[in-house]
Design a protein around this motif. Structure first.
Motif, PDB file in Angstrom:
ATOM      1  N   SER A 315     -20.171  16.760   7.332  1.00  0.00           N
ATOM      2  CA  SER A 315     -20.159  16.451   8.759  1.00  0.00           C
ATOM      3  C   SER A 315     -18.718  16.232   9.193  1.00  0.00           C
ATOM      4  O   SER A 315     -18.171  15.135   9.045  1.00  0.00           O
ATOM      5  CB  SER A 315     -20.995  15.209   9.075  1.00  0.00           C
ATOM      6  N   ALA A 316     -18.100  17.284   9.707  1.00  0.00           N
ATOM      7  CA  ALA A 316     -16.702  17.189  10.123  1.00  0.00           C
ATOM      8  C   ALA A 316     -16.529  16.200  11.265  1.00  0.00           C
ATOM      9  O   ALA A 316     -15.502  15.507  11.353  1.00  0.00           O
ATOM     10  CB  ALA A 316     -16.188  18.570  10.533  1.00  0.00           C
ATOM     11  N   LEU A 317     -17.514  16.113  12.146  1.00  0.00           N
ATOM     12  CA  LEU A 317     -17.410  15.188  13.271  1.00  0.00           C
ATOM     13  C   LEU A 317     -17.421  13.743  12.792  1.00  0.00           C
ATOM     14  O   LEU A 317     -16.670  12.905  13.300  1.00  0.00           O
ATOM     15  CB  LEU A 317     -18.549  15.434  14.267  1.00  0.00           C
ATOM     16  N   GLN A 318     -18.253  13.425  11.819  1.00  0.00           N
ATOM     17  CA  GLN A 318     -18.265  12.075  11.276  1.00  0.00           C
ATOM     18  C   GLN A 318     -16.953  11.757  10.573  1.00  0.00           C
ATOM     19  O   GLN A 318     -16.454  10.630  10.643  1.00  0.00           O
ATOM     20  CB  GLN A 318     -19.440  11.891  10.307  1.00  0.00           C
ATOM     21  N   PHE A 319     -16.383  12.754   9.889  1.00  0.00           N
ATOM     22  CA  PHE A 319     -15.099  12.515   9.230  1.00  0.00           C
ATOM     23  C   PHE A 319     -14.011  12.222  10.252  1.00  0.00           C
ATOM     24  O   PHE A 319     -13.233  11.270  10.101  1.00  0.00           O
ATOM     25  CB  PHE A 319     -14.703  13.717   8.373  1.00  0.00           C
ATOM     26  N   THR A 320     -13.926  13.041  11.313  1.00  0.00           N
ATOM     27  CA  THR A 320     -12.884  12.813  12.316  1.00  0.00           C
ATOM     28  C   THR A 320     -13.102  11.491  13.044  1.00  0.00           C
ATOM     29  O   THR A 320     -12.136  10.807  13.383  1.00  0.00           O
ATOM     30  CB  THR A 320     -12.823  13.978  13.326  1.00  0.00           C
ATOM     31  N   ASN A 321     -14.360  11.117  13.264  1.00  0.00           N
ATOM     32  CA  ASN A 321     -14.624   9.820  13.891  1.00  0.00           C
ATOM     33  C   ASN A 321     -14.212   8.667  12.978  1.00  0.00           C
ATOM     34  O   ASN A 321     -13.704   7.639  13.442  1.00  0.00           O
ATOM     35  CB  ASN A 321     -16.109   9.687  14.250  1.00  0.00           C
ATOM     36  N   SER A 322     -14.418   8.842  11.671  1.00  0.00           N
ATOM     37  CA  SER A 322     -14.038   7.785  10.727  1.00  0.00           C
ATOM     38  C   SER A 322     -12.528   7.693  10.559  1.00  0.00           C
ATOM     39  O   SER A 322     -12.025   6.716  10.010  1.00  0.00           O
ATOM     40  CB  SER A 322     -14.692   8.033   9.367  1.00  0.00           C
ATOM     41  N   ALA A 323     -11.809   8.723  11.033  1.00  0.00           N
ATOM     42  CA  ALA A 323     -10.349   8.748  10.906  1.00  0.00           C
ATOM     43  C   ALA A 323      -9.638   8.185  12.127  1.00  0.00           C
ATOM     44  O   ALA A 323      -8.413   8.174  12.181  1.00  0.00           O
ATOM     45  CB  ALA A 323      -9.889  10.186  10.664  1.00  0.00           C
ATOM     46  N   ALA A 327     -11.615   2.824  13.551  1.00  0.00           N
ATOM     47  CA  ALA A 327     -12.642   3.131  12.555  1.00  0.00           C
ATOM     48  C   ALA A 327     -12.102   2.976  11.137  1.00  0.00           C
ATOM     49  O   ALA A 327     -12.817   2.538  10.228  1.00  0.00           O
ATOM     50  CB  ALA A 327     -13.169   4.547  12.772  1.00  0.00           C
ATOM     51  N   ILE A 328     -10.820   3.345  10.927  1.00  0.00           N
ATOM     52  CA  ILE A 328     -10.214   3.192   9.602  1.00  0.00           C
ATOM     53  C   ILE A 328     -10.203   1.718   9.206  1.00  0.00           C
ATOM     54  O   ILE A 328     -10.586   1.346   8.089  1.00  0.00           O
ATOM     55  CB  ILE A 328      -8.779   3.759   9.599  1.00  0.00           C
ATOM     56  N   LEU A 329      -9.764   0.869  10.120  1.00  0.00           N
ATOM     57  CA  LEU A 329      -9.681  -0.561   9.827  1.00  0.00           C
ATOM     58  C   LEU A 329     -11.061  -1.181   9.649  1.00  0.00           C
ATOM     59  O   LEU A 329     -11.237  -2.121   8.873  1.00  0.00           O
ATOM     60  CB  LEU A 329      -8.908  -1.275  10.940  1.00  0.00           C
ATOM     61  N   GLU A 330     -12.042  -0.659  10.369  1.00  0.00           N
ATOM     62  CA  GLU A 330     -13.414  -1.170  10.246  1.00  0.00           C
ATOM     63  C   GLU A 330     -14.123  -0.635   9.005  1.00  0.00           C
ATOM     64  O   GLU A 330     -15.172  -1.145   8.606  1.00  0.00           O
ATOM     65  CB  GLU A 330     -14.228  -0.777  11.480  1.00  0.00           C
ATOM     66  N   GLY A 331     -13.551   0.402   8.402  1.00  0.00           N
ATOM     67  CA  GLY A 331     -14.184   1.003   7.234  1.00  0.00           C
ATOM     68  C   GLY A 331     -15.345   1.902   7.564  1.00  0.00           C
ATOM     69  O   GLY A 331     -16.303   2.020   6.792  1.00  0.00           O
ATOM     70  N   LYS A 332     -15.289   2.571   8.725  1.00  0.00           N
ATOM     71  CA  LYS A 332     -16.359   3.496   9.102  1.00  0.00           C
ATOM     72  C   LYS A 332     -16.425   4.627   8.079  1.00  0.00           C
ATOM     73  O   LYS A 332     -15.398   5.129   7.610  1.00  0.00           O
ATOM     74  CB  LYS A 332     -16.094   4.067  10.496  1.00  0.00           C
ATOM     75  N   ARG A 333     -17.633   5.069   7.744  1.00  0.00           N
ATOM     76  CA  ARG A 333     -17.817   5.965   6.623  1.00  0.00           C
ATOM     77  C   ARG A 333     -18.289   7.352   7.069  1.00  0.00           C
ATOM     78  O   ARG A 333     -18.814   7.522   8.177  1.00  0.00           O
ATOM     79  CB  ARG A 333     -18.800   5.347   5.628  1.00  0.00           C
ATOM     80  N   SER A 334     -18.080   8.325   6.194  1.00  0.00           N
ATOM     81  CA  SER A 334     -18.514   9.691   6.475  1.00  0.00           C
ATOM     82  C   SER A 334     -18.970  10.353   5.179  1.00  0.00           C
ATOM     83  O   SER A 334     -18.494  10.020   4.094  1.00  0.00           O
ATOM     84  CB  SER A 334     -17.372  10.497   7.114  1.00  0.00           C
ATOM     85  N   PRO A 335     -19.906  11.309   5.270  1.00  0.00           N
ATOM     86  CA  PRO A 335     -20.475  11.914   4.061  1.00  0.00           C
ATOM     87  C   PRO A 335     -19.488  12.815   3.328  1.00  0.00           C
ATOM     88  O   PRO A 335     -18.488  13.274   3.885  1.00  0.00           O
ATOM     89  CB  PRO A 335     -21.672  12.700   4.589  1.00  0.00           C
TER      90      PRO A 335
END
Length: 400
Positions: A315-323, A327-335
């Protein structure tokens, strides 16, 4: 009424065309894609190892060399994804080169020696290691470093100028906790360097993942990437010599030296791996393509088996959102997915199929997140990413 009919007649084809354009791109990017777990039930954290975009493994010694950072520094400064808040950078860069021991699941920073007084620190991205067959204990490290401007005034305007990206060269002895600085390679051809494939002690290919350092079109990179290039440099002299090796590529990402005179490159936006033959004039001649049907990143070749492992974004969209910074500081995750490419050994080889492409790992992001590198060592897979913690996962033993 006539005007509404006119709008409908004109607008409908536009809408149909837009849907036809976007639908395959959204599908490729993973919108609606499920990510079932695969070989993700035996994964071990590596305490304290985070923010490592790339790695290189010495299989004989069971050691990995990684280019790492911290979540905070990645959140404010990572030019490949337009993180350009240079004024928020720490006084001293938090980025490091790290050596990881598979046998003990432990790691240590490499102490950098011989640095010039003006050395601004490392701002890591890709890492590559070259071994001279006649000196197997000597390792030459090539590191992409996205240096910010030196002055505060220039840093405040970096969104207009972009990073001053370079390639740093170090040398170390296998297993040593020190690396000696050799030189900084700076050239106009090194615009937006991502990954490196070394072909000599001071000679390397690298991917420029974007055509320009800063531009509004970069925000649309997931749907449209301006054609850019893979280039070659010889840094053996006082002034480096660089030239374009292959042009017209959309988002070239990982590059890797293959067997013989071959070079592999991963195209993120098309989900293809291109196999090139290195020519005498350092240009690249396209030999083959291997489709993965996923946005892909770094590749690492196992010297023991010849198999190539590539990290993919289901999921490229989830990766870019986690970046995104917050989101980085919150630790948002992506598959995460990892794929193995090997020479076709089955019946399919007799029907023109040269390569076997197999998914060997996947995780929804709960256990492993945002990996840009999947590096194999025996039956283990080292998974690392620029915004996440590193993990080592056990893969099933291959059946003979």
């Amino acid at each position: 009424m006539t005007s509404l009919k006119t709008v409908g007649i004109v607008g409908l084809p536009v809408i149909v065309g837009l849907v036809a354009f976007l639908e395959p791109k959204l599908k490729f990017a993973g919108v609606g894609r499920e990510v079932p777990g695969l070989n993700n039930d035996r994964c071990t954290p590596i305490p304290g190892l985070q923010g490592c975009e790339d790695a290189w493994v010495h299989e004989g010694a069971g050691l990995a060399y990684l280019a790492c950072s911290t979540k905070y520094q990645r959140s404010v400064w990572f030019p490949p994804l337009a993180r350009l808040n240079a004024t928020a950078l720490p006084t001293n860069s938090e980025d490091t080169l790290v050596i990881y021991d598979f046998s003990t699941n432990s790691h240590s920073p490499l102490a950098l020696t011989g640095l010039p007084k003006s050395f601004p620190g490392l701002f890591t991205h890709g890492i590559e290691v070259f071994q001279q067959p006649s000196e197997p204990e000597t390792l030459v490290l090539f590191v992409v470093s996205h240096r910010p401007p030196a002055s505060e005034e220039a840093r405040s305007k970096v969104h207009k100028t972009g990073a001053n990206s370079v390639v740093e060269i170090f040398e170390t002895t296998l297993g040593s906790k020190e690396a000696r600085w050799i030189k900084t390679v700076e050239h106009t051809a090194i615009r937006t360097p991502n990954n490196i494939a070394a072909v000599g002690r001071r000679e390397f290919y690298f991917s420029n993942d974007h055509k320009r350092k800063v531009h509004w079109l970069r925000e649309l990179a997931l749907f449209y990437g301006e054609p850019t290039d893979i280039s070659w440099c010889d840094a053996s002299g006082e002034t480096p010599i660089c030239s374009i090796a292959a042009d017209g590529l959309r988002y070239p990402n990982g590059v890797m030296k293959g067997a013989g005179d071959t070079l592999w490159s991963a195209l993120t936006l098309s989900g293809k791996i291109l196999l090139w033959e290195i020519q005498a004039d350092h240009t690249l001649f396209l030999q083959d393509e291997i489709p993965i049907d996923r946005p892909i990143d770094n590749m690492i070749r196992s010297e023991a088996t010849g198999d190539v492992y590539v990290a993919a974004f289901p999921s490229a969209l989830q990766f870019t959102n986690s970046a995104k910074p917050a989101a980085i500081l919150e630790g948002k995750r992506s598959p995460v997915e990892a794929w193995k490419i090997s020479r076709e050994q089955g019946e399919a080889q007799y029907y023109g199929h040269k390569w076997s492409v197999e998914k060997v790992f996947s995780d929804s992001g709960d256990t492993v997140s945002g990996s840009t590198t999947a590096a194999s060592y025996k039956n283990r897979l080292l998974l690392t990413g620029p915004f996440s913690e590193a993990r080592v996962c056990i893969l099933p033993q291959a059946k003979n």
